[in-house]
Write a protein that holds these residues in place. Structure first.
Motif, PDB file in Angstrom:
ATOM      1  N   ALA A  12       0.837  -1.205   0.000  1.00 51.66           N
ATOM      2  CA  ALA A  12       0.000   0.000   0.000  1.00 51.66           C
ATOM      3  C   ALA A  12       0.869   1.251   0.000  1.00 51.66           C
ATOM      4  O   ALA A  12       1.952   1.261   0.585  1.00 51.66           O
ATOM      5  CB  ALA A  12      -0.901   0.005   1.234  1.00 51.66           C
ATOM      6  N   LEU A  13       0.386   2.293  -0.640  1.00 50.12           N
ATOM      7  CA  LEU A  13       1.030   3.603  -0.574  1.00 50.12           C
ATOM      8  C   LEU A  13       0.006   4.565   0.026  1.00 50.12           C
ATOM      9  O   LEU A  13      -1.118   4.670  -0.484  1.00 50.12           O
ATOM     10  CB  LEU A  13       1.449   4.059  -1.975  1.00 50.12           C
ATOM     11  CG  LEU A  13       2.384   5.265  -2.092  1.00 50.12           C
ATOM     12  CD1 LEU A  13       3.096   5.243  -3.455  1.00 50.12           C
ATOM     13  CD2 LEU A  13       1.691   6.594  -1.922  1.00 50.12           C
ATOM     14  N   VAL A  14       0.379   5.227   1.107  1.00 50.09           N
ATOM     15  CA  VAL A  14      -0.529   6.164   1.777  1.00 50.09           C
ATOM     16  C   VAL A  14       0.079   7.557   1.708  1.00 50.09           C
ATOM     17  O   VAL A  14       1.145   7.802   2.290  1.00 50.09           O
ATOM     18  CB  VAL A  14      -0.752   5.777   3.254  1.00 50.09           C
ATOM     19  CG1 VAL A  14      -1.738   6.747   3.914  1.00 50.09           C
ATOM     20  CG2 VAL A  14      -1.245   4.345   3.384  1.00 50.09           C
ATOM     21  N   ALA A  68      -1.291  -3.461  10.138  1.00 53.87           N
ATOM     22  CA  ALA A  68      -1.796  -4.437  11.122  1.00 53.87           C
ATOM     23  C   ALA A  68      -2.515  -5.588  10.427  1.00 53.87           C
ATOM     24  O   ALA A  68      -2.594  -6.699  10.960  1.00 53.87           O
ATOM     25  CB  ALA A  68      -2.739  -3.742  12.110  1.00 53.87           C
ATOM     26  N   GLU A  69      -3.032  -5.341   9.217  1.00 55.39           N
ATOM     27  CA  GLU A  69      -3.685  -6.411   8.437  1.00 55.39           C
ATOM     28  C   GLU A  69      -2.708  -7.113   7.508  1.00 55.39           C
ATOM     29  O   GLU A  69      -3.111  -7.861   6.616  1.00 55.39           O
ATOM     30  CB  GLU A  69      -4.863  -5.843   7.640  1.00 55.39           C
ATOM     31  CG  GLU A  69      -6.072  -5.540   8.494  1.00 55.39           C
ATOM     32  CD  GLU A  69      -6.630  -6.766   9.229  1.00 55.39           C
ATOM     33  OE1 GLU A  69      -6.546  -7.873   8.694  1.00 55.39           O
ATOM     34  OE2 GLU A  69      -7.122  -6.595  10.357  1.00 55.39           O
ATOM     35  N   GLY A  70      -1.422  -6.800   7.652  1.00 59.35           N
ATOM     36  CA  GLY A  70      -0.408  -7.560   6.922  1.00 59.35           C
ATOM     37  C   GLY A  70       0.166  -6.898   5.696  1.00 59.35           C
ATOM     38  O   GLY A  70       1.043  -7.466   5.039  1.00 59.35           O
ATOM     39  N   ALA A  71      -0.324  -5.681   5.350  1.00 59.27           N
ATOM     40  CA  ALA A  71       0.215  -5.015   4.156  1.00 59.27           C
ATOM     41  C   ALA A  71       1.586  -4.422   4.451  1.00 59.27           C
ATOM     42  O   ALA A  71       1.874  -4.021   5.587  1.00 59.27           O
ATOM     43  CB  ALA A  71      -0.741  -3.902   3.712  1.00 59.27           C
ATOM     44  N   LYS A  72       2.409  -4.345   3.412  1.00 58.39           N
ATOM     45  CA  LYS A  72       3.640  -3.560   3.455  1.00 58.39           C
ATOM     46  C   LYS A  72       3.245  -2.147   3.046  1.00 58.39           C
ATOM     47  O   LYS A  72       2.580  -1.964   2.015  1.00 58.39           O
ATOM     48  CB  LYS A  72       4.675  -4.116   2.481  1.00 58.39           C
ATOM     49  CG  LYS A  72       5.288  -5.425   2.951  1.00 58.39           C
ATOM     50  CD  LYS A  72       6.214  -5.155   4.122  1.00 58.39           C
ATOM     51  CE  LYS A  72       6.839  -6.419   4.670  1.00 58.39           C
ATOM     52  NZ  LYS A  72       7.325  -6.233   6.053  1.00 58.39           N
ATOM     53  N   VAL A  73       3.649  -1.157   3.837  1.00 57.63           N
ATOM     54  CA  VAL A  73       3.136   0.190   3.597  1.00 57.63           C
ATOM     55  C   VAL A  73       4.252   1.179   3.282  1.00 57.63           C
ATOM     56  O   VAL A  73       5.224   1.295   4.034  1.00 57.63           O
ATOM     57  CB  VAL A  73       2.330   0.697   4.813  1.00 57.63           C
ATOM     58  CG1 VAL A  73       1.769   2.102   4.534  1.00 57.63           C
ATOM     59  CG2 VAL A  73       1.184  -0.259   5.140  1.00 57.63           C
ATOM     60  N   VAL A  74       4.077   1.890   2.172  1.00 58.71           N
ATOM     61  CA  VAL A  74       4.928   3.035   1.871  1.00 58.71           C
ATOM     62  C   VAL A  74       4.217   4.268   2.424  1.00 58.71           C
ATOM     63  O   VAL A  74       3.096   4.586   2.011  1.00 58.71           O
ATOM     64  CB  VAL A  74       5.155   3.193   0.344  1.00 58.71           C
ATOM     65  CG1 VAL A  74       5.927   4.475   0.058  1.00 58.71           C
ATOM     66  CG2 VAL A  74       5.884   1.977  -0.210  1.00 58.71           C
ATOM     67  N   VAL A  75       4.872   4.911   3.385  1.00 55.68           N
ATOM     68  CA  VAL A  75       4.346   6.138   3.980  1.00 55.68           C
ATOM     69  C   VAL A  75       4.927   7.292   3.171  1.00 55.68           C
ATOM     70  O   VAL A  75       6.147   7.498   3.166  1.00 55.68           O
ATOM     71  CB  VAL A  75       4.792   6.257   5.457  1.00 55.68           C
ATOM     72  CG1 VAL A  75       4.369   7.598   6.039  1.00 55.68           C
ATOM     73  CG2 VAL A  75       4.241   5.097   6.276  1.00 55.68           C
TER      74      VAL A  75
END
Ligand SMILES: NC(=O)c1ccc[n+]([C@@H]2O[C@H](COP(=O)([O-])OP(=O)(O)OC[C@H]3O[C@@H](n4cnc5c(N)ncnc54)[C@H](O)[C@@H]3O)[C@@H](O)[C@H]2O)c1
Length: 257
Positions: free
Chosen positions: A9-11, A28-35
């Motif tokens: 995900a990208l936020v 928390a649901e398991g995604a890898k996140v780009v902040v």
């Protein structure tokens, strides 16, 4: 395993407020996140095991680089949260053309560039998820109904609402879903800034402002960042597999009156 295990995900605007809450909830649901943010979001990224990229949503070059960063770092992109935004209250006669345009530049052009540059990347892997890829655009109750002193913000969030539907129509054949969220008044740094401006203009105390904000919602309180983050996670997940072009209103009943 969380609902979003394996997804990236990208936020945007992820350094604080609703963006930071969404980034945490997606992780928390398991995604890898780009902040992504113009401000430093490395602390949030570190907490959730994600990665921070400096990103001004008004810059097309930054968008191209942010999408490339997600692919390089985590192997692809599956979820975009177009969250970065700005807000102020100003009577119409005091709003300048320059500041009106600035609001549209961040809140409208920033979202447009995200749709244009992220959806092709999301489409590359969308077939592998039951619910496809997902884009979540942060509009507002101000994208549904008008309010005094909000001409620039109303214009921008109304545009986000309908850009969502246009992008949803174009992206459905790619199995990429595009939905908007319409929060009420949520307790974030953005709203703290608005409350401070109201207090300065009216001389009313902070408690009065907060009480008035709370009273606008039939449920009797301001929203919490997690109220919106939960909606983001839902729309990103396969549980929302049959939702696209829709408006998820999370406003404590404000616009039902
Ligand atoms: N808080 C509310 O009551 C509320 C209600 C409805 C909609 N929204 C929308 O939700 C979104 C998030 O709001 P928030 O309350 O968390 O705001 P916030 O001001 O607390 O956080 C916004 C973040 O966006 C970043 N940002 C601003 N301009 C940027 C740019 N050009 N490029 C990249 N990042 C940029 C900021 O650095 C900040 O980290 C916004 O789109 C806002 O309009 C908020």
């Amino acid at each position: 395993m969380g609902d979003l295990a394996g997804r990236v995900a990208l936020v945007t605007g992820g350094a604080r407020g609703l963006g930071a809450a969404a980034a945490k909830a997606l992780a928390a649901e398991g995604a890898k996140v780009v902040v992504s943010d113009v401000s430093d979001g490395s602390e949030i990224a570190a907490i959730i095991g994600g990665a921070y990229v400096k990103h001004d949503v008004t810059s097309e070059d930054d968008w191209i680089a942010a999408v490339a960063f997600a692919k390089d770092r985590f192997g692809g992109l599956d979820i975009l949260v177009n969250n970065a935004g700005i807000f102020w209250l100003k009577p119409m006669e005091m709003e300048t053309l320059e500041s009106f345009r600035r609001m549209q530049q961040v809140n409208v052009e920033g979202v447009f560039l995200g749709l244009k540059h992220a959806i092709p990347a999301i489409a590359e892997r969308a077939q592998q998820w039951e619910g496809g890829g997902a884009v979540i655009n942060l509009s507002s109750v101000a994208g549904l109904v008008g309010a005094p002193n909000l001409i620039a913000y109303n214009a921008s969030k109304g545009a986000v609402r309908l850009m969502t539907k246009a992008a949803a129509m174009e992206s459905a054949p790619l199995k990429v879903r595009v939905n908007s969220i319409h929060p009420g008044i949520i307790d974030t740094p953005m709203m703290a800034g608005a409350a401070a401006a109201i207090e300065k203009a009216t001389g009313q105390g902070a408690n009065v402002t907060r009480t008035r904000f709370a009273e606008r919602h039939p449920l009797g309180r301001m929203g919490r960042d997690v109220d919106i983050a939960n909606a983001v996670v839902f729309l990103a997940s396969d549980k929302a597999a049959f939702m696209t072009g829709s408006e998820l209103v999370v406003d404590g009943g404000m616009t039902a009156m």
